[in-house]
Design an enzyme around this catalytic site. Structure first.
Site, PDB file in Angstrom:
ATOM      1  N   SER A 119     -41.769  -0.867  17.886  1.00  8.58           N
ATOM      2  CA  SER A 119     -42.803  -1.596  17.156  1.00  8.58           C
ATOM      3  C   SER A 119     -42.225  -2.842  16.489  1.00  8.58           C
ATOM      4  O   SER A 119     -42.918  -3.864  16.358  1.00  8.58           O
ATOM      5  CB  SER A 119     -43.445  -0.691  16.107  1.00  8.58           C
ATOM      6  OG  SER A 119     -42.477  -0.199  15.193  1.00  8.58           O
TER       7      SER A 119
ATOM      8  N   TYR B 131     -27.270   4.456  14.020  1.00 10.20           N
ATOM      9  CA  TYR B 131     -27.166   3.584  15.198  1.00 10.20           C
ATOM     10  C   TYR B 131     -25.915   2.717  15.085  1.00 10.20           C
ATOM     11  O   TYR B 131     -25.125   2.596  16.027  1.00 10.20           O
ATOM     12  CB  TYR B 131     -28.436   2.728  15.284  1.00 10.20           C
ATOM     13  CG  TYR B 131     -28.494   1.742  16.431  1.00 10.20           C
ATOM     14  CD1 TYR B 131     -29.247   2.011  17.564  1.00 10.20           C
ATOM     15  CD2 TYR B 131     -27.830   0.516  16.363  1.00 10.20           C
ATOM     16  CE1 TYR B 131     -29.336   1.096  18.604  1.00 10.20           C
ATOM     17  CE2 TYR B 131     -27.909  -0.395  17.397  1.00 10.20           C
ATOM     18  CZ  TYR B 131     -28.656  -0.100  18.515  1.00 10.20           C
ATOM     19  OH  TYR B 131     -28.730  -1.013  19.548  1.00 10.20           O
TER      20      TYR B 131
ATOM     21  N   GLU C 258     -29.991   4.874  27.732  1.00 10.24           N
ATOM     22  CA  GLU C 258     -30.044   4.816  26.273  1.00 10.24           C
ATOM     23  C   GLU C 258     -28.669   4.544  25.686  1.00 10.24           C
ATOM     24  O   GLU C 258     -27.682   5.132  26.112  1.00 10.24           O
ATOM     25  CB  GLU C 258     -30.580   6.140  25.723  1.00 10.24           C
ATOM     26  CG  GLU C 258     -31.528   5.986  24.578  1.00 10.24           C
ATOM     27  CD  GLU C 258     -32.812   5.295  24.997  1.00 10.24           C
ATOM     28  OE1 GLU C 258     -32.969   4.101  24.642  1.00 10.24           O
ATOM     29  OE2 GLU C 258     -33.646   5.918  25.651  1.00 10.24           O
ATOM     30  N   HIS C 259     -28.628   3.648  24.691  1.00 16.94           N
ATOM     31  CA  HIS C 259     -27.384   3.243  24.023  1.00 16.94           C
ATOM     32  C   HIS C 259     -26.390   2.625  25.012  1.00 16.94           C
ATOM     33  O   HIS C 259     -25.181   2.719  24.837  1.00 16.94           O
ATOM     34  CB  HIS C 259     -26.750   4.437  23.290  1.00 16.94           C
ATOM     35  CG  HIS C 259     -27.533   4.863  22.085  1.00 16.94           C
ATOM     36  ND1 HIS C 259     -27.426   4.236  20.868  1.00 16.94           N
ATOM     37  CD2 HIS C 259     -28.440   5.848  21.925  1.00 16.94           C
ATOM     38  CE1 HIS C 259     -28.231   4.819  19.997  1.00 16.94           C
ATOM     39  NE2 HIS C 259     -28.870   5.798  20.614  1.00 16.94           N
TER      40      HIS C 259
ATOM     41  N   ASP D 152     -35.003  -4.159  23.790  1.00 16.77           N
ATOM     42  CA  ASP D 152     -36.401  -4.098  23.368  1.00 16.77           C
ATOM     43  C   ASP D 152     -37.074  -5.454  23.476  1.00 16.77           C
ATOM     44  O   ASP D 152     -38.193  -5.579  23.997  1.00 16.77           O
ATOM     45  CB  ASP D 152     -36.490  -3.603  21.920  1.00 16.77           C
ATOM     46  CG  ASP D 152     -35.864  -2.233  21.731  1.00 16.77           C
ATOM     47  OD1 ASP D 152     -35.603  -1.563  22.748  1.00 16.77           O
ATOM     48  OD2 ASP D 152     -35.633  -1.846  20.576  1.00 16.77           O
TER      49      ASP D 152
END
Length: 403
Positions: A139, A236, A46-47, A186
């Protein structure tokens, strides 16, 4: 446990048929086809994507669908089965900040592909989203990628556009039109996933490597905490800026280049002394890269205990060093571990969204029930649950045009 809310993936054929009919009613003509792109859950890493590092996501069976028709008059008409609002404009009107809201993820793809598209190209688009919104399950990338693969299939001259280039266009749509500071993980997994595999993504080399899911006796349980997650709220971007400042201070192109063995060196600490929270942010990124590679090795050895331990270590690092967790995520992780999960962590950008847990298949309902009970005890909104089986990439569902 029957009172738990489970989010099941939609049936492709049912959605395609319904969306085709809805498109005809709304626009008065048939679509050229129906496409779908998956959301994603990140098992670990993550990140790290915007730091040139490693990530290990998988495509969800939960997908966003888009019925699309090409127009020749430069007009964009964009509508959603979930949203009462729609948007209509011309391609030349699209740009940074225009349109606002969810239509930006659709129109932005056309804008990002602009130089490759014929003059006068327009689209009618009707989307139907089955990736939970605000859950940190991408999404938004599923939306942009569902339209991206449709445009590539429908526009003559785009057949040779690579998945990597299409992913880059979808990233531009999110970054520059929608104003969401997302990395490329993503979109990469949505477009390049392999069924029944995870993807080891190397952000520095822009490469992907399918990694088989070797733990058939275990499930990845996703807990949608329903604490709304947004990449556009500045947090973020702040973390990303801190990492870029730290890399500059260290004299490296990205934090991927920092040897883990140097984290405690005096010269590293001195270099980061003037970067707010620099040491903690760097420590997370560097150790997280190591955990990703260790977890790939654990999957190859079918070592579920080690996989779980690495997931939990990732959560602790995200909570303490990167400071992107929140109360709901921590409650979910603690409750899952207390109920017997082998490992658990937040997933996605943080500050809400979803947590995941590695659970013995026969214990899925038990662990989900324990999480729901913990949320009730804490006075939190009831969580929703889904199971993350590694799924296939974006592609066409509907029939090819006959004209």
């Amino acid at each position: 446990m029957s009172n738990l809310t489970w989010l099941e993936p939609a049936d492709d054929d049912t959605v395609a048929e319904t969306l085709d009919q809805s498109f005809r009613r709304r626009f008065g003509v048939a679509p050229d086809g129906v496409w779908a792109a998956p959301g994603r859950v990140n098992l670990i890493g993550e990140h790290t994507d915007y730091n040139g590092g490693f990530a290990l996501p998988l495509a969800l069976p939960h997908r966003t669908y888009a019925a699309v028709r090409v127009r020749g008059d430069g007009v964009l008409r964009i509508a959603s089965a979930q949203q009462p609002s729609s948007w209509q404009g011309r391609v030349e009107e699209v740009g940074p900040g225009r349109p606002e809201g969810w239509p930006a993820y659709v129109a932005g793809v056309v804008w990002a592909l602009g130089d490759r598209l014929p003059d006068g190209l327009g689209l009618d688009v009707l989307v139907d989203g089955h990736v939970p919104l605000g859950a940190g399950l991408s999404s938004s990338a599923a939306l942009s990628c569902s339209v991206g693969v449709a445009v590539r299939d429908l526009v003559r001259g785009l057949a040779g556009l690579s998945d990597a280039d299409l992913a880059a266009a979808c990233v531009r749509a999110e970054n520059e039109v929608a104003g969401a500071a997302t990395g490329g993980m993503d979109q990469t997994v949505s477009l390049r996933a392999v069924d029944e595999h995870l993807l080891l993504i190397d952000a520095r080399e822009h490469s992907v490597l399918p990694v088989a899911w070797t733990l058939p006796g275990h499930e990845v349980l996703v807990v949608d905490t329903r604490a709304h997650h947004s990449l556009a709220d500045g947090q973020y971007a702040a973390r990303r800026h801190a990492c870029e400042s730290a890399a500059t201070a260290l004299g490296v192109g990205s934090l991927r280049e920092l040897d883990p063995g140097r984290l405690e060196d005096a010269d590293v600490r001195r270099a980061l002394a003037d970067v707010p929270d620099g040491m903690a942010r760097v420590r997370h990124v560097v150790t997280e890269n190591g955990r990703v590679l260790d977890l790939v090795g654990a999957l190859q050895e079918q070592d579920a205990v080690l996989v779980g331990s690495l997931m939990t270590g990732s959560h602790e690092s995200l909570r303490d060093d990167y400071e992107v967790s929140c109360r709901e995520l921590d409650v979910a992780v603690t409750a899952a571990l207390g109920a017997g999960a082998l490992g658990a962590r937040m997933t996605g950008g943080g500050f809400g969204g979803s947590a995941i847990a590695l659970v013995d298949r026969e214990d899925v309902e038990l662990v989900a029930g324990a999480v729901a009970e913990a949320f009730a005890d804490e006075g939190l909104t009831e969580p929703h649950f889904l199971e993350a089986a590694p799924s296939r990439p974006a592609g066409r569902l509907g029939p090819r045009p006959t004209g």
